[in-house]
Each structure stands twice: as C-alpha cells, then as structure tokens.
Scaffold this motif. Structure first.
Motif, short mmCIF file in Angstrom:
data_model
loop_
_atom_site.label_atom_id
_atom_site.label_comp_id
_atom_site.label_asym_id
_atom_site.label_seq_id
_atom_site.Cartn_x
_atom_site.Cartn_y
_atom_site.Cartn_z
N GLN A 142 0.82 -1.22 0.00
CA GLN A 142 0.00 0.00 0.00
C GLN A 142 0.85 1.26 0.00
OE1 GLN A 142 -2.51 -0.96 3.39
NE2 GLN A 142 -4.29 -0.59 2.11
N TYR A 143 1.99 1.17 0.67
CA TYR A 143 2.90 2.32 0.71
C TYR A 143 3.24 2.75 -0.72
CZ TYR A 143 6.63 5.28 2.57
OH TYR A 143 7.41 6.36 2.91
N ALA A 144 3.49 1.75 -1.57
CA ALA A 144 3.83 2.04 -2.96
C ALA A 144 2.61 2.56 -3.72
CB ALA A 144 4.37 0.78 -3.63
N ILE A 145 1.46 1.92 -3.51
CA ILE A 145 0.26 2.29 -4.27
C ILE A 145 -0.11 3.74 -3.98
CG2 ILE A 145 -2.20 1.84 -4.57
CD1 ILE A 145 -1.57 -1.10 -3.85
N LYS A 146 -0.07 4.13 -2.69
CA LYS A 146 -0.49 5.47 -2.29
C LYS A 146 0.35 6.55 -2.96
CE LYS A 146 -2.04 4.55 2.38
NZ LYS A 146 -1.43 4.47 3.71
N ARG A 147 1.61 6.25 -3.24
CA ARG A 147 2.50 7.28 -3.74
C ARG A 147 2.70 7.23 -5.25
NH1 ARG A 147 3.14 6.08 1.20
NH2 ARG A 147 3.71 7.67 2.72
N SER A 148 1.98 6.30 -5.90
CA SER A 148 2.12 6.18 -7.34
C SER A 148 1.37 7.31 -8.04
CB SER A 148 1.57 4.82 -7.78
OG SER A 148 1.54 4.75 -9.17
#
Lengths: 231, 377
Positions: free
Chosen positions: B118-124
């Motif tokens: 989720q950390y990655a998804i949120k910042r994409s």
C-alpha cells in the motif's frame, strides 16, 4: 506519607518543568540528532562534544555560565528584556532553558543511535517508491526510530526531574516558580525536617526506579535500536 | 483487467524508444582507493537488459545513478522520451517513475507485507487499481503472506514482496540490483520462475544487475558488460554470448546462446526438433515447452569438433560450420574456438593438443558435435 501543600506544589512544578523540557527537547534535539547521524562534515566531532558536555561538567559550571549568558548584561538578557520578558534567571522559563541544555545529551544520543541504526537504505527504498523527504521522515524514519524516541523521552523526562545543581544555580528556590522537588528536599534537610525529606526522597526513589524498570523491560522486549543509556 | 491492459497499451505507445544514459562520477570507497564511473549506454526501452560485470565493476553504482540515488553525478539520462537528468536538471529519486529492487529486500519492518504494498500504491502517480494489485500479488505468489510482518517472512518471500512493491508504483522503468544475490541456491531457484513470470506478465523495461551468468541467460534480452567503471560491450544476448573476447563467464560457464523455434515433436523418442538461424537440433521434450520459441544454451565444454562426419557416434546433434576465431583459454591446456553455423555462432572448448593435431585454424570447415544443450527459457 504526609506531604505538605508546598510539597505537593513542588511535585506539580517538577512535573510541569520536566514535561515542558521534554517536549521542547524532542523538537530541538531531533534535527540535531538527524544531522549528527547523517553528516560527514568535520563539524560532527565538535558539535557532538558540545552536546555531550553536560554529561561530564559539574552542574555548577554549566549553571554559572548559563547565569552569565542569560543575565541582564548579556546579549540574551538584553534581547529578553527588550521583548518585555525581563531576565530569565530565577524564573520558570530560565529553568526550562537551563534544563534543556543540561538534558540535551540524554535526548540527542538515543535518537541519533536509532537513526544511525536505521541507515540510509529504508529511506532510499521509500524514495524509489515515490516518497519525498518529509514523507520519508514521518512514514519511515520516525516509526522505525520509535524505540529511540521512547528512550529519549523517558531519559529526558527523568533526568530533568532528577536535576539539582543547575536548578539551584539558575532557579534558586522560589515557590511555584523554581522550587522543584530536589530543591525542596534540600531545604527540608537544611531545616532538619527529616520526616518531610523522607517522604519526598522516598517518592523520588520509587519514581526513578519505576522509570528505569519500565525502560529496561521495554528495551529487553524490543531488543530495539538506539536504546543505550548515555554512552 | 481490461482497463489495465488499456493503460499498459497506452504507456507502450508512449515508450517509443530507448533509455540513454551517460554518467560520470567518482568517489573513494576506501582510503587510497579511487573509483571512477564513466558510462555511456543506449539500451532498449523494453525487455530485460542485464548489466553484467564482476564485483567492483560499477554495476550497482550505474543503477544508483539511474535511480538518482548517487550524489555528485554529472551526465544525462533520458528514459523513453522523458528527460530525468542533464546539465540543468536532475530529478530527485522520488520524482522519477521507477521501481527499484535492492539486493536485500529493504521492506519497511514496521508495516505488514500488505502495508508495504500500500505504501507504494499510495505514492504512485497513477495508483494501481484492485485488478492490477491482484495480478501483481498472483504473479509474485504472495497471497498467503499479505498479513505477515517482514520479520516473519523467509528471504525469498521478502524479495517477492519487495518486487511486488516495486511493480505497484507502476514504474516506467524497473531497476533490479542483484535481487537474488543475498539468497542461497534453493531460494534462488524458487524465485527465478517468479521473475520469469514477471518479465512476461508486465510490459515494463527492466535493468537487471547481476554477476551470475545463469540468471542472465534465463532473464535477459540485452546485455551491457561493465569493467572497471566502464561499459566495454553491449548488445543482444545471443550475439554477446557467442563472443570469446569478453569476460562472459569463465571455464565451465562459457557457452553460446541460440534462439530456437520448435518445428517438430517425435513422441516415440520423446524428442523435439528445434530450428535456429543456421540449423536444427534434437532436444529432449520438456514439460514447459508450450511456447514455441526457446532459448537454448550450448556450453563450450559440451561441443567437440571433428573433420569428418561420424555416423557411428552416440551424439545426435552434428552441425557443419566454419572456424572464425581461436583464442587461448584461461586454463593452459585449453583453447576456445568460435564457430559460425549459418547466421549463428557456437563456441567449443577443446584441448590445445587437439587444436594442433587437427590443425584447426581460422577459416577451416569442421563438423560440430553437440553433446548436450540446456533449454534455459
């Protein structure tokens, strides 16, 4: 335990002082700890030494210089006077400033150790996932360094509660302004009120033991980073 | 799924061309030690490009330059039409649309595996939708690990979560820094199939740093060879692996690569005939040979040369070709021979004694006996 009204007042004042100092210290010490953990500058050694001075100096020496630095003829004194704040020595806020200097190494070092233990890689990983510097600090560095911040909080608070010499130098013993528990105990003993000195000293002893017990239990459980006391 | 495919299609159209990277940087890893990187490469904007070289050759530094993780780098970087760095601008790492898989997974220990994703998804920039998320989780095979903390995962699982996390940023470029190097051989073999699935499932250009020849022959389409901070050769993998002037593996690892098509299956003998640009080979049928194209690796040690065709040999695959180059091997008893077969090249590692007794010299026609060939993909 028969604590007089003035004893209770000193306890409240001590807690207020320690809380104020710890909150302010966490704000001030975090950037210093961050810089010390990351920098390769030659200034790192002198700044580290400066921050750690209170570990080795007698509180009287520190208190003496702070008294001069904040006195009416000093630059700081002139500034506070021109701002209409009067001079800081023998006031609560003077005590806050002095305590911050005195407790600084106990807050900086656990945070610095924790940040050094995290290293750059998790932060780099966060950057490759699109997190900017502020985002990285709050979502990666802070949570990972949490045990270090906990230690810093506990040590900063406990150390401020336990200080005496610097309080006497900067604060004196003004009720509800600068008379903290340690000073009150001193006054009790000087006036041979041993029963009251016992009550307060006993309370301090129990408090200090409990704080350290909690700290070491927590350390043991977490095996966490940056938790060394002092160094 | 459909919307996903559309998006992938769109970005395909935009990623017309190439990744052009030119970097100079230098630093001192230790006292009295100076490292200088000087790289100028153009690599295809699709497929897997392997950066190959021994340790200390600057592979990882190059990757870190591409990611913007190194400071004091001068140069220029253009990724499929997007300028990431030149003499005026240098995008910070978090502004570059890339995914980075480190040698160690570097998962965030305070978050669960799913929290890491989720950390990655949120910042994409274009956050992954649930279909894409599901696809990534499936391809990397981490369904069962999502609620676990990183410390509860095995090394292989950690690395798969790290790869999934990188994919979920929907990067325009995926950088992988020896993702298998920190794992033992069984774990490596466990992850390689996931990497292959990832390569074929997601149309993302990948730059893959490795010093392991076996990983490169399985994964890469294109290879850049690094030595002492410089790129000394680059090109198509089959072309580079058939050269004998490059440090591509030593001794037992030297071998040529042939891209083949399956043309016939002989169920009686459990063999299949595959064709490459220059001839045919008979190979044992393998289970996963559903796809009609194969990559076959022929080790130089498994190739022998004769001057006349032998009909009484147990060796099934005999080709005729011509010697184009002969060099001494690192072992003093051996020599390496480069052979041209049609439009393809093979390598043979034979003794210096045979070289002389058969008077094998450049230009001579020979029969090439291939004792075994490995299907690597």
């Amino acid at each position: 335990m028969n604590l007089s009204e003035s004893d209770i007042a000193t306890i409240w004042l001590t807690l207020k002082l320690a809380t104020t100092v710890t909150v302010l210290l966490l704000i001030v010490a975090t950037p210093i700890a961050w810089w010390l953990a990351k920098t390769r500058s030659w200034l790192k050694a002198p700044i580290s030494a400066l921050v750690s001075l209170p570990l080795v100096l007698p509180p009287t020496v520190l208190g003496f210089y702070l008294l001069l630095a904040m006195g009416p003829n000093s630059a700081i004194g002139k500034l506070t006077q021109s701002l209409g704040l009067g001079t800081l020595p023998f006031t609560f806020w003077g005590l806050v400033v002095a305590s911050m200097v005195y407790s600084m190494p106990f807050v900086v070092q656990p945070i610095q150790n924790a940040i050094e233990a995290i290293g750059n890689r998790p932060l780099e990983a966060a950057a490759t996932l699109g997190a900017g510097p502020v985002d990285r600090f709050f979502t990666v560095a802070l949570p990972l360094a949490k045990p270090g911040f906990m230690t810093a909080w506990v040590l900063g608070f406990a150390h401020t509660v336990g200080e005496f010499g610097i309080v006497l130098m900067i604060g004196g013993s003004i009720p509800n302004e600068t008379r903290v528990v340690s000073v009150q105990i001193y006054d009790h003993v000087e006036s041979l009120q041993y029963a009251q000195a016992h009550a307060l000293s006993g309370a301090m002893l129990v408090f200090s033991f409990v704080v350290l017990l909690v700290l070491y239990t927590y350390q043991h459980k977490r095996k966490a980073i940056g938790m060394t006391y002092g160094q | 799924m459909d919307s996903n495919d559309e998006k992938l299609g769109e970005s395909n159209a935009a990623r017309c061309d190439v990744i052009k990277a030119r970097f100079q940087t230098s630093y001192q890893p230790r006292a009295n030690d100076h490292f200088e990187l000087n790289v100028d490469i153009d690599i295809p904007g699709q497929g897997v490009t392997a950066i190959f070289g021994e340790s200390g050759s600057g592979k990882t530094t190059l990757l870190r330059c591409i990611a913007g993780l190194e400071s004091n780098v001068t140069g220029r970087l253009r990724v499929n039409g997007e300028l990431w760095q030149d003499h005026k601008i240098c995008l910070a790492t978090h502004k570059r649309s890339l995914g980075y898989v480190f040698q160690e997974a570097y998962l965030f220990e305070h978050l669960t595996a799913f929290g890491n994703l989720q950390y990655a998804i949120k910042r994409s920039v274009q956050p992954a939708n649930s279909d894409f998320l599901e696809q990534v989780i499936n391809v990397m095979g981490i369904e069962c690990n999502l609620s676990q903390l990183p410390e509860q995962l095995s090394g292989g699982e950690r690395q798969r979560v790290a790869i999934a996390r990188a994919l979920l940023t929907r990067p325009k470029l995926l950088l992988m820094d020896e993702p298998l190097a920190s794992l033992d051989t069984p774990r490596k073999l466990e992850i390689l199939p996931y990497l292959e699935r990832m390569r074929s499932s997601f149309n993302i250009p990948i730059v893959y740093v490795s010093h392991a020849v076996d990983e490169i022959v399985r994964l890469a389409d294109h290879v850049v060879i690094m030595q002492s901070g410089k790129n000394i050769a680059q090109g198509d993998i089959a072309q580079l692996f058939s050269r004998i002037d490059l440090p591509l593996g030593i001794g037992n690892e030297v071998g040529a690569i042939l891209e083949c098509n399956i043309v016939a299956r002989d169920m009686k003998w459990h063999l299949m005939r595959v064709a490459f640009d220059g001839g045919n080979l008979w190979l044992p049928i393998v289970d996963n040979s559903d796809n009609s194209t194969l990559r076959v690796r022929v080790l130089a040690n498994d190739v022998s040369l004769t001057l006349t065709p032998h009909s009484d040999s147990s060796i099934l695959n005999v080709l005729s070709g011509q010697i184009v180059e002969v060099v001494n091997d690192q072992a003093p008893a051996m020599a390496l021979v480069r052979l041209k077969v049609g439009e393809s090249y093979l390598l043979a590692r034979i003794t210096q004694k045979s070289l002389q007794s058969l008077s094998l010299i450049k230009g001579k026609s020979v029969y090439i006996q291939i004792k075994s060939a490995a299907i690597v993909r």
